[in-house]
Design a protein around this motif. Structure first.
Motif, PDB file in Angstrom:
ATOM      1  N   PHE A 149       0.862  -1.181   0.000  1.00 42.49           N
ATOM      2  CA  PHE A 149       0.000   0.000   0.000  1.00 42.49           C
ATOM      3  C   PHE A 149       0.895   1.227   0.000  1.00 42.49           C
ATOM      4  O   PHE A 149       1.613   1.490   0.967  1.00 42.49           O
ATOM      5  N   ILE A 150       0.881   1.993  -1.093  1.00 42.52           N
ATOM      6  CA  ILE A 150       1.796   3.125  -1.250  1.00 42.52           C
ATOM      7  C   ILE A 150       1.017   4.430  -1.225  1.00 42.52           C
ATOM      8  O   ILE A 150       0.200   4.686  -2.116  1.00 42.52           O
ATOM      9  N   SER A 151       1.256   5.240  -0.205  1.00 36.63           N
ATOM     10  CA  SER A 151       0.642   6.566  -0.158  1.00 36.63           C
ATOM     11  C   SER A 151       1.442   7.517  -1.039  1.00 36.63           C
ATOM     12  O   SER A 151       2.657   7.378  -1.183  1.00 36.63           O
ATOM     13  N   GLY A 152       0.739   8.478  -1.606  1.00 36.47           N
ATOM     14  CA  GLY A 152       1.417   9.453  -2.457  1.00 36.47           C
ATOM     15  C   GLY A 152       0.905  10.846  -2.220  1.00 36.47           C
ATOM     16  O   GLY A 152      -0.153  11.045  -1.603  1.00 36.47           O
ATOM     17  N   TYR A 153       1.656  11.815  -2.707  1.00 38.12           N
ATOM     18  CA  TYR A 153       1.251  13.218  -2.583  1.00 38.12           C
ATOM     19  C   TYR A 153       1.418  13.897  -3.937  1.00 38.12           C
ATOM     20  O   TYR A 153       2.399  13.684  -4.658  1.00 38.12           O
ATOM     21  N   GLY A 154       0.458  14.728  -4.257  1.00 40.15           N
ATOM     22  CA  GLY A 154       0.526  15.531  -5.467  1.00 40.15           C
ATOM     23  C   GLY A 154      -0.672  16.445  -5.523  1.00 40.15           C
ATOM     24  O   GLY A 154      -1.552  16.403  -4.663  1.00 40.15           O
ATOM     25  N   MET A 155      -0.736  17.264  -6.548  1.00 43.19           N
ATOM     26  CA  MET A 155      -1.849  18.188  -6.715  1.00 43.19           C
ATOM     27  C   MET A 155      -1.963  18.525  -8.196  1.00 43.19           C
ATOM     28  O   MET A 155      -1.099  18.153  -9.007  1.00 43.19           O
ATOM     29  N   THR A 156      -3.019  19.214  -8.553  1.00 41.49           N
ATOM     30  CA  THR A 156      -3.238  19.565  -9.950  1.00 41.49           C
ATOM     31  C   THR A 156      -2.012  20.265 -10.531  1.00 41.49           C
ATOM     32  O   THR A 156      -1.626  20.028 -11.680  1.00 41.49           O
ATOM     33  N   GLU A 157      -1.395  21.115  -9.743  1.00 35.84           N
ATOM     34  CA  GLU A 157      -0.261  21.910 -10.215  1.00 35.84           C
ATOM     35  C   GLU A 157       1.019  21.094 -10.422  1.00 35.84           C
ATOM     36  O   GLU A 157       2.004  21.607 -10.961  1.00 35.84           O
ATOM     37  N   THR A 158       1.015  19.809  -9.981  1.00 39.37           N
ATOM     38  CA  THR A 158       2.257  19.023 -10.021  1.00 39.37           C
ATOM     39  C   THR A 158       2.183  17.801 -10.933  1.00 39.37           C
ATOM     40  O   THR A 158       3.046  16.931 -10.858  1.00 39.37           O
ATOM     41  N   SER A 159       1.165  17.687 -11.731  1.00 34.10           N
ATOM     42  CA  SER A 159       1.021  16.691 -12.822  1.00 34.10           C
ATOM     43  C   SER A 159       0.569  15.256 -12.511  1.00 34.10           C
ATOM     44  O   SER A 159       0.317  14.541 -13.474  1.00 34.10           O
ATOM     45  N   PRO A 160       0.519  14.640 -11.355  1.00 36.26           N
ATOM     46  CA  PRO A 160       0.596  15.234 -10.033  1.00 36.26           C
ATOM     47  C   PRO A 160       1.687  14.698  -9.116  1.00 36.26           C
ATOM     48  O   PRO A 160       1.887  15.211  -8.018  1.00 36.26           O
ATOM     49  N   ILE A 161       2.400  13.604  -9.472  1.00 36.96           N
ATOM     50  CA  ILE A 161       3.168  12.885  -8.453  1.00 36.96           C
ATOM     51  C   ILE A 161       4.394  13.678  -7.991  1.00 36.96           C
ATOM     52  O   ILE A 161       5.252  14.065  -8.785  1.00 36.96           O
ATOM     53  N   VAL A 162       4.446  13.901  -6.667  1.00 42.58           N
ATOM     54  CA  VAL A 162       5.568  14.582  -6.018  1.00 42.58           C
ATOM     55  C   VAL A 162       6.332  13.610  -5.132  1.00 42.58           C
ATOM     56  O   VAL A 162       7.562  13.561  -5.156  1.00 42.58           O
ATOM     57  N   SER A 163       5.626  12.831  -4.330  1.00 37.60           N
ATOM     58  CA  SER A 163       6.292  11.913  -3.402  1.00 37.60           C
ATOM     59  C   SER A 163       5.480  10.634  -3.246  1.00 37.60           C
ATOM     60  O   SER A 163       4.267  10.615  -3.465  1.00 37.60           O
ATOM     61  N   LEU A 164       6.187   9.555  -2.854  1.00 37.25           N
ATOM     62  CA  LEU A 164       5.565   8.244  -2.664  1.00 37.25           C
ATOM     63  C   LEU A 164       6.182   7.563  -1.452  1.00 37.25           C
ATOM     64  O   LEU A 164       7.395   7.673  -1.219  1.00 37.25           O
ATOM     65  N   SER A 165       5.353   6.842  -0.713  1.00 42.05           N
ATOM     66  CA  SER A 165       5.849   6.198   0.509  1.00 42.05           C
ATOM     67  C   SER A 165       6.424   4.816   0.215  1.00 42.05           C
ATOM     68  O   SER A 165       6.062   3.810   0.835  1.00 42.05           O
ATOM     69  N   THR A 166       7.333   4.765  -0.739  1.00 39.28           N
ATOM     70  CA  THR A 166       8.067   3.533  -1.009  1.00 39.28           C
ATOM     71  C   THR A 166       9.096   3.319   0.098  1.00 39.28           C
ATOM     72  O   THR A 166       9.553   4.273   0.739  1.00 39.28           O
ATOM     73  N   LEU A 167       9.471   2.079   0.312  1.00 35.45           N
ATOM     74  CA  LEU A 167      10.408   1.747   1.385  1.00 35.45           C
ATOM     75  C   LEU A 167      11.814   1.553   0.829  1.00 35.45           C
ATOM     76  O   LEU A 167      11.992   0.944  -0.231  1.00 35.45           O
ATOM     77  N   THR A 168      12.803   2.035   1.541  1.00 37.87           N
ATOM     78  CA  THR A 168      14.198   1.842   1.132  1.00 37.87           C
ATOM     79  C   THR A 168      14.721   0.514   1.666  1.00 37.87           C
ATOM     80  O   THR A 168      14.103  -0.112   2.538  1.00 37.87           O
ATOM     81  N   SER A 169      15.869   0.096   1.168  1.00 40.01           N
ATOM     82  CA  SER A 169      16.460  -1.185   1.597  1.00 40.01           C
ATOM     83  C   SER A 169      16.762  -1.193   3.092  1.00 40.01           C
ATOM     84  O   SER A 169      16.715  -2.249   3.733  1.00 40.01           O
ATOM     85  N   GLU A 170      17.076  -0.039   3.652  1.00 47.53           N
ATOM     86  CA  GLU A 170      17.389   0.041   5.076  1.00 47.53           C
ATOM     87  C   GLU A 170      16.178  -0.251   5.952  1.00 47.53           C
ATOM     88  O   GLU A 170      16.317  -0.482   7.156  1.00 47.53           O
ATOM     89  N   MET A 171      14.982  -0.232   5.348  1.00 44.85           N
ATOM     90  CA  MET A 171      13.754  -0.448   6.111  1.00 44.85           C
ATOM     91  C   MET A 171      13.263  -1.891   6.056  1.00 44.85           C
ATOM     92  O   MET A 171      12.243  -2.221   6.646  1.00 44.85           O
ATOM     93  N   ASP A 172      13.989  -2.745   5.347  1.00 40.34           N
ATOM     94  CA  ASP A 172      13.557  -4.139   5.187  1.00 40.34           C
ATOM     95  C   ASP A 172      13.418  -4.858   6.516  1.00 40.34           C
ATOM     96  O   ASP A 172      12.567  -5.742   6.671  1.00 40.34           O
ATOM     97  N   SER A 173      14.252  -4.524   7.475  1.00 43.36           N
ATOM     98  CA  SER A 173      14.245  -5.233   8.755  1.00 43.36           C
ATOM     99  C   SER A 173      13.262  -4.649   9.763  1.00 43.36           C
ATOM    100  O   SER A 173      13.147  -5.154  10.878  1.00 43.36           O
TER     101      SER A 173
END
Length: 539
Positions: free
Chosen positions: A318-342
């Protein structure tokens, strides 16, 4: 280096050339239809040819008033690849706002779904620039309508040229599409997207550390195609040869679950209310949704319970994201980095609930009166953004200077940044309410209420709702002469004459007084604290 332009023409041509047998599964009022990209390419060229014959010229605005289906997808490319500008009109706007955006954009042709005809018929006499209407029906026979002149979409395609040549020598900064904001205050604001911006945004969607969209995927954009390019999924999917599943009009959670199971959907995107409804359907009936590798959620904060259910019970990322009409929209996504695997599941859910890491290609800052805030996850400031698919102005609107300063877009959203660089939106400026992924202006409702003879004061707040995330609740002080003389339903009826149904508060509470600050402003924080458990206590 070669200076080749980044154009949408290269996207549709790539699908035709390399993925001619990949499918677009489209649901319309008559059922499910299947087209290959070869067929979509030919239909798109026919549409471009036909629209040109009825008056479309380079630079013209061509409006769509439609759901998610193959005809809308064809317009996504036929219009901009001919040098015109696609205006995706939000079907949920009020009649006044619909009239405003169509006239302000100066739409020359409107493409309309048949079930949405009555809406446009209500405002047809107020549309000052529209010269013709095209009905996007499965039938060549035109339905009865008061619109004129009117054309059948399928009849136009029959007469169109299947070998029509798209324009391949445009400047990549040529406008390709436009959307208007949902109008939190005042009239909606127009945002224009260039060919270059859309292509670069599509590149970003395909990166492994963002959505990783690829040819092997089956993408189902549930977010409307009339809302911020359906988060860019239709454009990028065509380019990558991704199979698309377009759910069409008035879909239900049951329909979405069936499509996921039957078509083996791997990636899908929508607002929290969509996934709350889907989760309920999954809990009541048996479906196989194991094909999903990414469920994208945006438009409002994602409840942790919702994230936990999909991640833990259904093993769906489940990936949360942020954006708006002015940003096409994708600005950020709650993807996990390798350091978060544990990390534990609960720790991962806490990260998934954030609006995530900024995607490559963009810069963000969070600033307050002291400058950039420290990355401590506590200090709040306004989120500002810049990058190649971020708007630089509003279309013919003096409000540009309020949001665009020194090369940055000031989003109006309040955020914090943690030590890992993950953004979390904590509040909104101007007390906006976000219900079902759409903005509602508390100030507009307050002003309307206080225009009623019986109302002395009115404050409208956002309160948590189990389905819609937030709903407006109105706190009203009546004029002395009207106390015990007017009902909640009378005020709701008064509001229904001015706003879309979903703007009208579910509850209007009568108070003796509204708490205020020392300078006389409404203390909305106090009201929110008092009424935040309204729906919980109502069970």
């Amino acid at each position: 280096m070669m200076d080749t332009p980044l154009l949408l023409t290269s996207m549709i041509e790539r699908a035709e050339k390399y993925f001619p047998q990949k499918e677009v599964v489209s649901r319309t009022l008559s059922g499910i239809h299947r087209f290959t990209y070869k067929e979509i390419g030919e239909r798109t060229r026919r549409l471009a040819s036909a629209l040109t014959k009825i008056g479309m010229q380079k630079g013209d605005k061509i409006g769509t008033f439609a759901w998610n289906h193959h005809r809308h997808l064809e317009a996504y490319f036929a219009v901009p690849c001919s040098g015109a500008v696609l205006h995706m009109v939000n079907i949920r706007l009020s009649l006044d706002h619909l009239t405003y955006v169509i006239n302000h954009a100066e739409d020359k042709i409107l493409l309309i779904d048949p079930d949405l005809l009555p809406i446009i018929e209500k405002i047809k006499d107020q549309l000052t620039t529209v010269e013709s209407f095209v009905i996007m029906s499965d039938e060549t026979l035109l339905p009865e309508t008061t619109l004129t002149p009117v054309y059948s979409y399928e009849q136009l395609l029959e007469e169109g040229d299947p070998s029509f040549s798209f324009i391949s020598d445009m400047d990549e900064r040529t406008p390709a599409a436009m959307c208007y904001t949902s109008a939190t205050t005042g009239n909606p604001k127009g945002v224009v997207y260039t060919h270059r911006g859309i292509v670069l945004h599509s590149f970003a969607i395909g990166l492994a550390d963002t959505l990783g969209l690829c040819e092997r995927d089956v993408a189902m954009p549930v977010v409307p195609m009339f809302h911020v390019n359906a988060w860019g999924l239709p454009f990028a999917s065509v380019w990558y040869g991704t199979k698309q599943v377009l759910p069409g009009p008035a879909f239900t959670p049951k329909l979405l679950a069936e499509l996921i199971e039957q078509e083996k959907v791997t990636i899908t995107g929508g607002v929290p209310t969509i996934w709350i409804g889907l989760l309920k359907e999954l809990e009541e009936n048996q479906y196989d949704i194991s094909s999903i590798r990414a469920l994208i959620c945006g438009g409002a904060a994602s409840p942790k319970g919702l994230i936990r259910a999909f991640e833990e019970k259904y093993q769906v990322p489940f990936i949360s994201g942020y954006g708006m009409t002015e940003t096409s929209p994708i600005v950020s996504l709650s993807t996990l980095t390798s350091e978060m695997d544990s990390l534990s599941l609960e720790e991962k859910i806490n990260i998934r609930a954030k609006t995530g890491l900024v995607v490559p290609g963009l810069d963000i800052r969070v600033v307050n009166e002291n400058g950039d805030v420290p990355r401590n996850g506590v200090t709040m400031g306004e989120l500002i953004v810049r990058g190649p698919w971020i708007a630089s102005e509003y279309y013919k609107d003096d409000r540009t200077k309020e949001a665009f300063k020194d090369g940055w877009l000031y989003t109006g959203d309040i955020a914090v940044v943690d030590e890992d660089g993950y953004i979390r939106i904590t509040d909104r400026t101007k007390d906006l309410i976000k219900s079902g992924g759409e903005w509602i202006s508390s100030v507009a409702i307050e002003n309307a209420l206080m225009s009623h003879d019986a109302v002395f004061e009115a404050a409208v707040i956002a309160i948590p709702h189990p389905k819609w995330q937030e709903r407006p609740l109105a706190c009203v002080v009546l004029q002395e002469a009207y106390k015990n003389q007017i009902t909640e339903e009378e005020l709701k009826t008064f509001l229904k004459g001015q706003f879309s149904k979903w703007w009208v508060p579910d509850k209007i509470i009568f108070l003796e007084e509204i708490p205020k600050t020392s300078v006389g402003k409404f203390l909305k924080r106090t009201l929110r604290d008092q009424w935040q458990h309204y729906y919980t206590n109502a069970k």
